[in-house]
Design a protein around this motif. Sequence first.
Motif, PDB file in Angstrom:
ATOM      1  N   GLN A 112       3.228 -72.386 -35.973  1.00 31.58           N
ATOM      2  CA  GLN A 112       2.700 -71.208 -35.308  1.00 31.58           C
ATOM      3  C   GLN A 112       1.822 -71.632 -34.136  1.00 31.58           C
ATOM      4  O   GLN A 112       0.940 -72.475 -34.286  1.00 31.58           O
ATOM      5  N   LYS A 113       2.093 -71.045 -33.007  1.00 37.01           N
ATOM      6  CA  LYS A 113       1.283 -71.334 -31.813  1.00 37.01           C
ATOM      7  C   LYS A 113       0.169 -70.304 -31.716  1.00 37.01           C
ATOM      8  O   LYS A 113       0.412 -69.107 -31.773  1.00 37.01           O
ATOM      9  N   HIS A 117      -8.567 -69.859 -27.539  1.00 38.85           N
ATOM     10  CA  HIS A 117      -9.814 -69.098 -27.391  1.00 38.85           C
ATOM     11  C   HIS A 117     -10.262 -68.468 -28.712  1.00 38.85           C
ATOM     12  O   HIS A 117     -11.431 -68.166 -28.900  1.00 38.85           O
ATOM     13  N   ILE A 118      -9.303 -68.292 -29.607  1.00 36.63           N
ATOM     14  CA  ILE A 118      -9.653 -67.691 -30.897  1.00 36.63           C
ATOM     15  C   ILE A 118     -10.418 -68.672 -31.764  1.00 36.63           C
ATOM     16  O   ILE A 118     -11.335 -68.297 -32.505  1.00 36.63           O
ATOM     17  N   GLU A 126      -5.277 -75.078 -23.493  1.00 35.72           N
ATOM     18  CA  GLU A 126      -4.388 -75.811 -24.386  1.00 35.72           C
ATOM     19  C   GLU A 126      -4.164 -75.013 -25.682  1.00 35.72           C
ATOM     20  O   GLU A 126      -5.120 -74.572 -26.315  1.00 35.72           O
ATOM     21  N   PRO A 127      -2.924 -74.833 -26.098  1.00 36.87           N
ATOM     22  CA  PRO A 127      -2.637 -74.055 -27.320  1.00 36.87           C
ATOM     23  C   PRO A 127      -2.926 -74.879 -28.579  1.00 36.87           C
ATOM     24  O   PRO A 127      -3.011 -76.104 -28.537  1.00 36.87           O
ATOM     25  N   ILE A 128      -3.097 -74.197 -29.656  1.00 39.71           N
ATOM     26  CA  ILE A 128      -3.277 -74.824 -30.968  1.00 39.71           C
ATOM     27  C   ILE A 128      -2.045 -74.517 -31.816  1.00 39.71           C
ATOM     28  O   ILE A 128      -1.628 -73.367 -31.903  1.00 39.71           O
ATOM     29  N   TYR A 129      -1.503 -75.541 -32.443  1.00 43.13           N
ATOM     30  CA  TYR A 129      -0.312 -75.386 -33.283  1.00 43.13           C
ATOM     31  C   TYR A 129      -0.707 -75.495 -34.757  1.00 43.13           C
ATOM     32  O   TYR A 129      -1.320 -76.493 -35.162  1.00 43.13           O
ATOM     33  N   MET A 130      -0.362 -74.461 -35.532  1.00 41.38           N
ATOM     34  CA  MET A 130      -0.618 -74.453 -36.968  1.00 41.38           C
ATOM     35  C   MET A 130       0.693 -74.778 -37.695  1.00 41.38           C
ATOM     36  O   MET A 130       1.702 -74.080 -37.544  1.00 41.38           O
TER      37      MET A 130
END
Length: 489
Positions: A112-113, A117-118, A126-130
């Motif tokens: 999940q991308k 900012h959350i 930069e995105p965070i990948y779960m």
Amino acid sequence: MRTSSAYGMVLVTLLGGCTMIPNYHKPDAPVASAWPQDKKKETAGQDARALLQDWRSFYRDPVMQTLIATALENNRDLRIAQQQTLAASSQFDIENAALFPTLNGTAGASVQKMNSHIWSLSRTDEPIYMRQYAVGFGVSAYEVDLWGRIRSASRASFDRYMASALNQQAMRLSIISSVATAMLNWVANTQALTITQNVLQNRRQTYNLVKQTADVGTGTQLDLAEAEAALHDAETSLQIYTRQRAQAFDQLTLLVGTPVPEATIQSMNAKTSLNAVAAFPDVPAGLPSDMIARRPDIAASERELRAANDDIGAARAEFFPKIQITAANGTASNNITRLFQSGMGAWNVAPQITLPLFDAGRLTAQLHQAHARKREEIARYERTIQSAFREVADALAGRETYLGQMEAQQKAVAAHERQYTLALQRFRAGYDPYLATLIAQRALYTAQLSAITTQLQTLSNNVTLYKALGGGWDNGIPPRKASPAEHIL
């Protein structure tokens, strides 16, 4: 070990709980204790049962046995009934399987991308990948059958399987009787065709004789017209019996389910009259009326009644809480390389209890419907017994009267033969017109055909009696592989 044993005992206790199926009481047969036309002392029960055990002991004609045996191997209606029985058996296994939890192996991955900012105060883009990986096994929505809903449905399914198997036996019995009747019809039409050919030959000879007398002036044109009409009547009858004989053979071929072998056809052609068919043995008199209880259609109807009784238990159980269990055990990690490392174990258990509070009367209506269907099946079962009783009573009445009718018909044929012989002699001697001879010949021909019909009815009545008593049902219920849960029922 003790924990596993305790869990096993709990599971067996839950699976072996009570059901809400009403106690079953077999309805009394709504028929008399004796046949109306068979008032003799009931001493023939064992003899009759021995005779009815195997269809070969009753259908003794070799050609008829060959045709019946071929039909039992190839008849398509019987094959349909066999597959219906197999389908009913599989449906029973499906219902039984619900008594045990279904264990499924699972493996999954999710990525999940997320918006950075959350999760962070930084304003980077930069995105965070779960990531999540899991492997395991589990049980999904297993219903604990505390109130016997599933077992009631399973018992109903078993009874319907038994009804289907019994209907297969009824189809088998019907095919045996139909093949025998079709062969008798073919032989009867062959005999009628032979007589018609002889009558046609005689009428041609008579027509030629009358024509000669008319040509020389000793006969009349009226006699000639009557002789010509009689000739064409015989030609018409010849075509009728030729067609009926061919149609009887087509019906026999359909019942047999495969082209009749040439050797069998030759053996059939050798039977030019019904007297050439091996006689049926006499079914002993003094038959007990309860013999019809072994008929497969009656037994199948009772099984349907039992299934309707089982459905009431399932409908009653719907009023009580349902307990469903969902559980899983395995490993989970956010890194696939660490999925099977120590400490990655994961499990969950999610029991759920559902209690009906308001359904606008749906469950009550279902219960009323189940009771109504049971009453319907009771009436259908009683009607099946009454119909069977009537079939046997009618066949017994036929047995008492057909033999006397056939004897009287044969005497009538002999009398008409004498009448025709005398009329022909008087016509040739010039004492009577041809009309008297024609009337005598037509009466003889009609009597001969009536004698064939009576003899066919007599033999067919024997077949009907044998079928009505449930004869030829010697195979029992087709064997089936027992399911794992069958012992619970």
